[in-house]
Design an enzyme around this catalytic site. Structure first.
Site, PDB file in Angstrom:
ATOM      1  N   ARG A   1     -25.512 -52.451  17.534  1.00 21.64           N
ATOM      2  CA  ARG A   1     -24.072 -52.657  17.529  1.00 21.64           C
ATOM      3  C   ARG A   1     -23.671 -54.055  17.081  1.00 21.64           C
ATOM      4  O   ARG A   1     -24.318 -55.034  17.437  1.00 21.64           O
ATOM      5  CB  ARG A   1     -23.514 -52.403  18.941  1.00 21.64           C
ATOM      6  CG  ARG A   1     -23.584 -50.954  19.366  1.00 21.64           C
ATOM      7  CD  ARG A   1     -23.646 -50.810  20.875  1.00 21.64           C
ATOM      8  NE  ARG A   1     -23.553 -49.420  21.285  1.00 21.64           N
ATOM      9  CZ  ARG A   1     -24.556 -48.553  21.217  1.00 21.64           C
ATOM     10  NH1 ARG A   1     -25.728 -48.945  20.758  1.00 21.64           N
ATOM     11  NH2 ARG A   1     -24.388 -47.304  21.601  1.00 21.64           N
TER      12      ARG A   1
ATOM     13  N   ASP B   1     -48.030-100.770   2.582  1.00 22.39           N
ATOM     14  CA  ASP B   1     -49.420-100.321   2.499  1.00 22.39           C
ATOM     15  C   ASP B   1     -50.357-101.445   2.042  1.00 22.39           C
ATOM     16  O   ASP B   1     -51.479-101.582   2.544  1.00 22.39           O
ATOM     17  CB  ASP B   1     -49.516 -99.139   1.530  1.00 22.39           C
ATOM     18  CG  ASP B   1     -50.940 -98.611   1.419  1.00 22.39           C
ATOM     19  OD1 ASP B   1     -51.471 -98.148   2.446  1.00 22.39           O
ATOM     20  OD2 ASP B   1     -51.506 -98.663   0.319  1.00 22.39           O
TER      21      ASP B   1
ATOM     22  N   CYS C   1     -11.340 -57.858  33.777  1.00 27.47           N
ATOM     23  CA  CYS C   1     -11.265 -58.092  32.330  1.00 27.47           C
ATOM     24  C   CYS C   1     -10.473 -59.340  31.988  1.00 27.47           C
ATOM     25  O   CYS C   1     -10.830 -60.065  31.064  1.00 27.47           O
ATOM     26  CB  CYS C   1     -10.634 -56.878  31.648  1.00 27.47           C
ATOM     27  SG  CYS C   1     -10.533 -56.982  29.855  1.00 27.47           S
TER      28      CYS C   1
ATOM     29  N   CYS D   1     -23.493 -60.051  19.541  1.00 30.01           N
ATOM     30  CA  CYS D   1     -23.878 -59.620  20.883  1.00 30.01           C
ATOM     31  C   CYS D   1     -22.664 -59.727  21.787  1.00 30.01           C
ATOM     32  O   CYS D   1     -21.976 -60.757  21.788  1.00 30.01           O
ATOM     33  CB  CYS D   1     -25.026 -60.479  21.425  1.00 30.01           C
ATOM     34  SG  CYS D   1     -25.473 -60.123  23.149  1.00 30.01           S
TER      35      CYS D   1
ATOM     36  N   ARG E   1     -19.810 -56.366  16.530  1.00 30.55           N
ATOM     37  CA  ARG E   1     -18.409 -56.353  16.926  1.00 30.55           C
ATOM     38  C   ARG E   1     -17.586 -57.254  16.017  1.00 30.55           C
ATOM     39  O   ARG E   1     -18.040 -58.333  15.644  1.00 30.55           O
ATOM     40  CB  ARG E   1     -18.266 -56.791  18.392  1.00 30.55           C
ATOM     41  CG  ARG E   1     -18.791 -55.753  19.363  1.00 30.55           C
ATOM     42  CD  ARG E   1     -18.952 -56.298  20.767  1.00 30.55           C
ATOM     43  NE  ARG E   1     -19.337 -55.241  21.693  1.00 30.55           N
ATOM     44  CZ  ARG E   1     -20.586 -54.785  21.842  1.00 30.55           C
ATOM     45  NH1 ARG E   1     -21.567 -55.317  21.139  1.00 30.55           N
ATOM     46  NH2 ARG E   1     -20.844 -53.807  22.693  1.00 30.55           N
TER      47      ARG E   1
ATOM     48  N   ARG F   1     -17.999 -52.049  16.222  1.00 25.18           N
ATOM     49  CA  ARG F   1     -16.839 -51.928  17.090  1.00 25.18           C
ATOM     50  C   ARG F   1     -15.781 -52.928  16.631  1.00 25.18           C
ATOM     51  O   ARG F   1     -16.049 -54.125  16.559  1.00 25.18           O
ATOM     52  CB  ARG F   1     -17.232 -52.173  18.548  1.00 25.18           C
ATOM     53  CG  ARG F   1     -18.238 -51.148  19.045  1.00 25.18           C
ATOM     54  CD  ARG F   1     -18.507 -51.282  20.521  1.00 25.18           C
ATOM     55  NE  ARG F   1     -19.445 -50.260  20.957  1.00 25.18           N
ATOM     56  CZ  ARG F   1     -19.779 -50.040  22.227  1.00 25.18           C
ATOM     57  NH1 ARG F   1     -19.241 -50.780  23.181  1.00 25.18           N
ATOM     58  NH2 ARG F   1     -20.633 -49.099  22.542  1.00 25.18           N
TER      59      ARG F   1
END
Length: 560
Positions: free
Chosen positions: A306, A532, A77, A318, A308, A63
């Site tokens: 899908r 060590d 929106c 997503c 975008r 898209r």
């Protein structure tokens, strides 16, 4: 004689049938084998595609938001006052959008839907559709529109190759339309739907259901499908930054079904495709059908195919995720190849989560809808947040362009570690010196000075370990080159007055990359060896001051 002839004919027919059967069986076997091979190859191709995510979902549907502008102001929106618009230079040009569309199609996208904002405000919308339809492997071009200008544009868009259209319409009542969209034009939208039907389309009508707004029109929309071959789809109210989402305004799928069945008892479910986002229903005998997009109450993330592309060139894997990765900046980078763009897309797809964060979490996350391009403040967030406002486009340092097309030389476009290619560098004599200090305390200082530690000579063993460490640097540090060292000199000296062991390493080579890591590894391994050798007496030991003192012979010399 007649019986003999008849027997010969019968035998011949049986032989011919048998031969035909064998041939058919052989052909079937070949076809089955070829089909199996093709299926295997297709499966492998999908598995290796940059459009296949870590959960095996292959994304074939893109898209594309063509613009941030819209000629409506729907209250679910965007804010009534609209949003700040970005400078045109921040948006994808038509050529850039088409180039990215081609790359997506070449990687496996077969369907593109044009969205916005409102895509029909673009003056070149017809030409864009024609250009997309010219892409050889692209099978379908659709558009999502508010329908205001369909009576003027639909015919030329159809001639350009438009395959389908979705029309947003949240009410069948004129006054409500004007209240929710804050604009006039309801009659034009209805006329656009009817024109689409006349031109042979079966348009989808998207309706966002909201309590205390249009829930009393649920059955009116079902009735709308009686004579019109349309697919009315009820969309659950979704949270986005700026739309003042409230849980109590959400009308769930199950609640909507109960309302419809009270008036239409024979309302029944239809079959759905594997990647359908809408649950299909219909009243028997009606020309159209209904659908339910249950993003909030019954998500369909498991079959999502899908992706975008926002108007400013971010890939959004997503709709409900607030992570976006800039393809625009990579596309405009002179150093970024098309293959690296593909890798960038693949890296974004690989980061797609198994499912969205859930209704309650989403309501507290800042997440711009496709129309909101400008910077918006926000609060809260979850593990997907990437900046102080959680809108990744406002924080370039968070984008995937930090990969191959950026200054991170040890990271490729897929987020994987890589070794820097030094083939182009000149071969020179390179030297590096590093130091480290090990604070050992009074008792250990005395034991080291007298060489009375049970494990042996601390300084000699540390010196030897430092040399060996320098030679093994490429095996210890993953992205270091395996260099042919010409000399390693390590000094291990007890500084009694400071109760410490001082370590100094100088490494030299002739080659195309420096040896500072070898020098640092030498003093680090030597320091650990001191620890060590001494830990049986005391653990009150501190390795400190590990640092590079100098390097020379490369592009950037250094002297502390």
């Amino acid at each position: 004689m007649r019986l003999l002839v008849k027997s010969v004919k019968l035998w011949t027919q049986q032989q011919l049938r048998g031969a035909a059967s064998m041939a058919t069986g052989s052909q079937f076997h070949k076809l089955a084998t070829a089909s199996k091979t093709d299926n295997t190859e297709n499966h492998l191709a999908k598995a290796n595609s940059p459009l296949t995510d870590s959960f095996g979902r292959h994304h074939t549907y893109l898209r594309i938001s063509l613009t941030e502008r819209c000629n409506l102001r729907c209250d679910y929106c965007m804010p009534a006052e609209g949003v700040p618009l970005q400078p045109k230079s921040q948006l994808l040009s038509t050529e850039e959008m088409l180039q990215l569309a081609r790359i997506f199609v070449e990687q496996g996208v077969r369907k593109i839907r044009l969205t916005g904002g409102e895509p029909t405000v673009r003056r070149d919308i017809v030409e864009i559709i024609a250009q997309l339809k010219a892409l050889p492997q692209l099978e379908h071009v659709g558009i999502t529109t508010n329908g205001l200008v369909l009576t003027r544009l639909l015919l030329p868009m159809q001639k350009a190759g438009l395959d389908s259209l979705n029309i947003s319409l949240d009410t069948l009542r004129k006054e409500r339309f004007e209240r929710i969209s804050r604009r006039k034009g309801w009659e034009r939208v209805i006329a656009g739907i009817d024109l689409a039907i006349q031109l042979g389309y079966r348009p989808k009508v998207n309706c966002v259901l909201m309590r205390d707004f249009n829930e009393d029109e649920i059955c009116d929309f079902v009735e709308f499908t009686r004579e019109r071959p349309v697919d009315v789809r009820f969309i659950e109210y979704m949270p986005f930054t700026g739309n003042k989402w409230e849980t109590q305004r959400l009308i769930s799928y199950s609640e909507t079904l109960k309302v419809i069945r009270a008036s239409f008892p024979d309302f029944q479910a239809l079959a759905n495709g594997p990647n359908d986002t809408s649950k299909a229903w219909a009243v028997p005998g009606f020309a159209g059908q209904m659908g339910f997009i249950t993003s909030m109450t019954e998500h369909f993330c498991g079959s999502c195919n899908r992706l975008r592309l926002t108007a400013d060139g971010n890939i959004k894997v997503c709709l409900f995720g607030n992570k976006e990765f800039s393809l625009r900046d990579a596309l405009r980078s002179e150093d970024c190849t098309e293959q690296q763009l593909v890798e960038l897309i693949g890296a974004a797809v690989q980061r797609k989560k198994k499912q969205h964060a859930g209704m309650l979490n989403l309501s507290h996350m800042a997440n711009r809808p496709m129309i909101l391009i400008g910077g918006l403040g926000g609060g809260g967030g979850d593990s997907t947040s990437s900046s102080s406002t959680m809108l990744l486009h406002t924080h370039p340092a968070q984008r995937l362009q930090l990969r191959k097309c950026s200054s991170l030389t040890h990271i490729n476009a897929q987020g994987k570690a890589q070794m820097v290619d030094v083939a182009h560098k000149a071969s020179t004599t390179r030297t590096a010196t590093a130091e480290a200090t090990v604070q050992v305390g009074e008792r250990l200082t005395a034991l080291i000075a007298a060489n009375e530690l049970k494990k042996g000579d601390v300084l000699s063993v540390a010196q030897l370990a430092g040399i060996m460490g320098a030679k093994q640097t490429a095996q210890l540090i993953p992205l270091c080159h395996n260099i042919a060292i010409s000399s390693v000199h390590v000094e291990a000296k007890l500084v009694a007055e400071q109760l410490c062991v001082h370590l100094l390493a100088t490494v030299r080579c002739t080659g195309q990359t420096g040896v500072e890591m070898e020098a640092l590894t030498a003093v680090s391994v030597a320091a650990l060896t001191v620890y060590d050798m001494c830990k049986a007496v005391s653990h009150d030991i501190c390795v400190t001051n590990v640092r590079l003192l100098s390097k020379s012979g490369g592009k950037r010399d250094f002297q502390r």
